[in-house]
Design a protein around this motif. Sequence first.
Motif, PDB file in Angstrom:
ATOM      1  N   VAL A 138      23.179  -1.060   1.643  1.00 51.41           N
ATOM      2  CA  VAL A 138      22.792  -1.266   0.247  1.00 51.41           C
ATOM      3  C   VAL A 138      22.090  -0.059  -0.365  1.00 51.41           C
ATOM      4  N   LYS A 139      21.883   0.988   0.413  1.00 53.82           N
ATOM      5  CA  LYS A 139      21.205   2.185  -0.114  1.00 53.82           C
ATOM      6  C   LYS A 139      21.963   2.758  -1.291  1.00 53.82           C
ATOM      7  N   GLY A 140      21.240   3.041  -2.364  1.00 56.03           N
ATOM      8  CA  GLY A 140      21.857   3.584  -3.564  1.00 56.03           C
ATOM      9  C   GLY A 140      22.473   2.543  -4.465  1.00 56.03           C
ATOM     10  N   LEU A 141      22.551   1.292  -3.997  1.00 57.98           N
ATOM     11  CA  LEU A 141      23.140   0.216  -4.789  1.00 57.98           C
ATOM     12  C   LEU A 141      22.098  -0.818  -5.186  1.00 57.98           C
ATOM     13  N   PHE A 142      21.180  -1.116  -4.277  1.00 54.50           N
ATOM     14  CA  PHE A 142      20.121  -2.087  -4.522  1.00 54.50           C
ATOM     15  C   PHE A 142      18.797  -1.349  -4.658  1.00 54.50           C
ATOM     16  N   THR A 143      17.904  -1.919  -5.482  1.00 54.14           N
ATOM     17  CA  THR A 143      16.579  -1.351  -5.650  1.00 54.14           C
ATOM     18  C   THR A 143      15.538  -2.456  -5.551  1.00 54.14           C
ATOM     19  N   ILE A 144      14.575  -2.260  -4.657  1.00 54.45           N
ATOM     20  CA  ILE A 144      13.493  -3.222  -4.523  1.00 54.45           C
ATOM     21  C   ILE A 144      12.269  -2.684  -5.255  1.00 54.45           C
ATOM     22  N   SER A 145      11.572  -3.569  -5.915  1.00 53.59           N
ATOM     23  CA  SER A 145      10.344  -3.200  -6.611  1.00 53.59           C
ATOM     24  C   SER A 145       9.409  -4.399  -6.576  1.00 53.59           C
ATOM     25  N   GLY A 146       8.172  -4.167  -6.967  1.00 54.22           N
ATOM     26  CA  GLY A 146       7.242  -5.274  -6.900  1.00 54.22           C
ATOM     27  C   GLY A 146       6.021  -5.074  -7.762  1.00 54.22           C
ATOM     28  N   ASP A 147       5.340  -6.158  -7.972  1.00 55.30           N
ATOM     29  CA  ASP A 147       4.081  -6.166  -8.717  1.00 55.30           C
ATOM     30  C   ASP A 147       3.047  -6.837  -7.817  1.00 55.30           C
ATOM     31  N   ASN A 148       2.213  -6.019  -7.190  1.00 51.82           N
ATOM     32  CA  ASN A 148       1.234  -6.541  -6.240  1.00 51.82           C
ATOM     33  C   ASN A 148       0.263  -7.498  -6.910  1.00 51.82           C
ATOM     34  N   ALA A 149      -0.128  -7.180  -8.133  1.00 48.36           N
ATOM     35  CA  ALA A 149      -1.090  -8.030  -8.843  1.00 48.36           C
ATOM     36  C   ALA A 149      -0.530  -9.425  -9.088  1.00 48.36           C
ATOM     37  N   THR A 178       4.688 -10.526  -6.732  1.00 43.58           N
ATOM     38  CA  THR A 178       6.095 -10.750  -7.046  1.00 43.58           C
ATOM     39  C   THR A 178       6.918  -9.548  -6.619  1.00 43.58           C
ATOM     40  N   VAL A 179       8.068  -9.835  -6.048  1.00 39.32           N
ATOM     41  CA  VAL A 179       8.983  -8.771  -5.635  1.00 39.32           C
ATOM     42  C   VAL A 179      10.333  -9.021  -6.283  1.00 39.32           C
ATOM     43  N   TYR A 180      11.035  -7.928  -6.580  1.00 44.00           N
ATOM     44  CA  TYR A 180      12.333  -8.001  -7.235  1.00 44.00           C
ATOM     45  C   TYR A 180      13.373  -7.254  -6.422  1.00 44.00           C
ATOM     46  N   LEU A 181      14.610  -7.680  -6.577  1.00 47.89           N
ATOM     47  CA  LEU A 181      15.729  -6.953  -5.967  1.00 47.89           C
ATOM     48  C   LEU A 181      16.806  -6.793  -7.033  1.00 47.89           C
ATOM     49  N   GLN A 182      16.947  -5.574  -7.516  1.00 51.03           N
ATOM     50  CA  GLN A 182      17.999  -5.252  -8.473  1.00 51.03           C
ATOM     51  C   GLN A 182      19.241  -4.866  -7.693  1.00 51.03           C
ATOM     52  N   MET A 183      20.316  -5.605  -7.899  1.00 46.05           N
ATOM     53  CA  MET A 183      21.541  -5.384  -7.153  1.00 46.05           C
ATOM     54  C   MET A 183      22.636  -4.931  -8.122  1.00 46.05           C
ATOM     55  N   ASP A 184      23.097  -3.724  -7.943  1.00 45.71           N
ATOM     56  CA  ASP A 184      24.135  -3.153  -8.803  1.00 45.71           C
ATOM     57  C   ASP A 184      25.407  -2.887  -8.013  1.00 45.71           C
ATOM     58  N   SER A 185      26.501  -2.748  -8.733  1.00 50.53           N
ATOM     59  CA  SER A 185      27.809  -2.473  -8.117  1.00 50.53           C
ATOM     60  C   SER A 185      28.094  -3.460  -6.993  1.00 50.53           C
ATOM     61  N   SER A 199       0.840  -1.191   0.000  1.00 48.23           N
ATOM     62  CA  SER A 199       0.000   0.000   0.000  1.00 48.23           C
ATOM     63  C   SER A 199       0.874   1.240   0.000  1.00 48.23           C
ATOM     64  N   GLY A 200       0.889   1.939  -1.096  1.00 48.40           N
ATOM     65  CA  GLY A 200       1.695   3.143  -1.200  1.00 48.40           C
ATOM     66  C   GLY A 200       3.067   2.925  -1.802  1.00 48.40           C
ATOM     67  N   GLY A 201       3.540   1.683  -1.802  1.00 50.71           N
ATOM     68  CA  GLY A 201       4.815   1.366  -2.436  1.00 50.71           C
ATOM     69  C   GLY A 201       6.044   1.865  -1.697  1.00 50.71           C
ATOM     70  N   ARG A 202       5.917   2.194  -0.411  1.00 49.01           N
ATOM     71  CA  ARG A 202       7.078   2.716   0.324  1.00 49.01           C
ATOM     72  C   ARG A 202       8.145   1.632   0.446  1.00 49.01           C
ATOM     73  N   THR A 203       9.383   2.046   0.275  1.00 48.65           N
ATOM     74  CA  THR A 203      10.499   1.111   0.342  1.00 48.65           C
ATOM     75  C   THR A 203      11.432   1.442   1.490  1.00 48.65           C
ATOM     76  N   TYR A 204      12.143   0.428   1.971  1.00 45.14           N
ATOM     77  CA  TYR A 204      13.096   0.566   3.068  1.00 45.14           C
ATOM     78  C   TYR A 204      14.349  -0.225   2.695  1.00 45.14           C
ATOM     79  N   TYR A 205      15.510   0.320   3.086  1.00 42.47           N
ATOM     80  CA  TYR A 205      16.778  -0.322   2.764  1.00 42.47           C
ATOM     81  C   TYR A 205      17.713  -0.324   3.962  1.00 42.47           C
ATOM     82  N   ALA A 206      18.535  -1.359   4.017  1.00 38.97           N
ATOM     83  CA  ALA A 206      19.645  -1.332   4.959  1.00 38.97           C
ATOM     84  C   ALA A 206      20.640  -0.284   4.486  1.00 38.97           C
ATOM     85  N   ASP A 207      21.317   0.353   5.424  1.00 40.56           N
ATOM     86  CA  ASP A 207      22.280   1.391   5.065  1.00 40.56           C
ATOM     87  C   ASP A 207      23.353   0.860   4.111  1.00 40.56           C
TER      88      ASP A 207
END
Length: 118
Positions: A64-75, A78-85, A54-62
Amino acid sequence: QVQLAESGGGLVQAGGSLRLSCAASGRTFSTYRMGWFRQAPGKEREFVASIRWSGGRTYYADSVKGLFTISGDNAKSTVYLQMDSLKPEDTAVYYCVADINGGGWKYWGQGTQVTVSS
């Protein structure tokens, strides 16, 4: 009951990227949030990121902030974790988690191995 199935782990060189996916099945209609934890060899399991449906708010451990991105498809539940660098210290088993009705991280996937070589 809710079942979680992760995919997308593997071996990558430092500086590379990986994308983890997690599909939830079962009684997912009351899912409040989903997220990821990880556990490195010899270390305790730690929180990585989460997303509130609800609202799509995201939270990160310090770490991984700026390096990992969490996203999801509620319908699709499914949740995703894009991990860069990625760094060698990101090597761990990554677990998908789900919180149903705000009751806490009661549902866990079997985990997927991520190995980052130097």
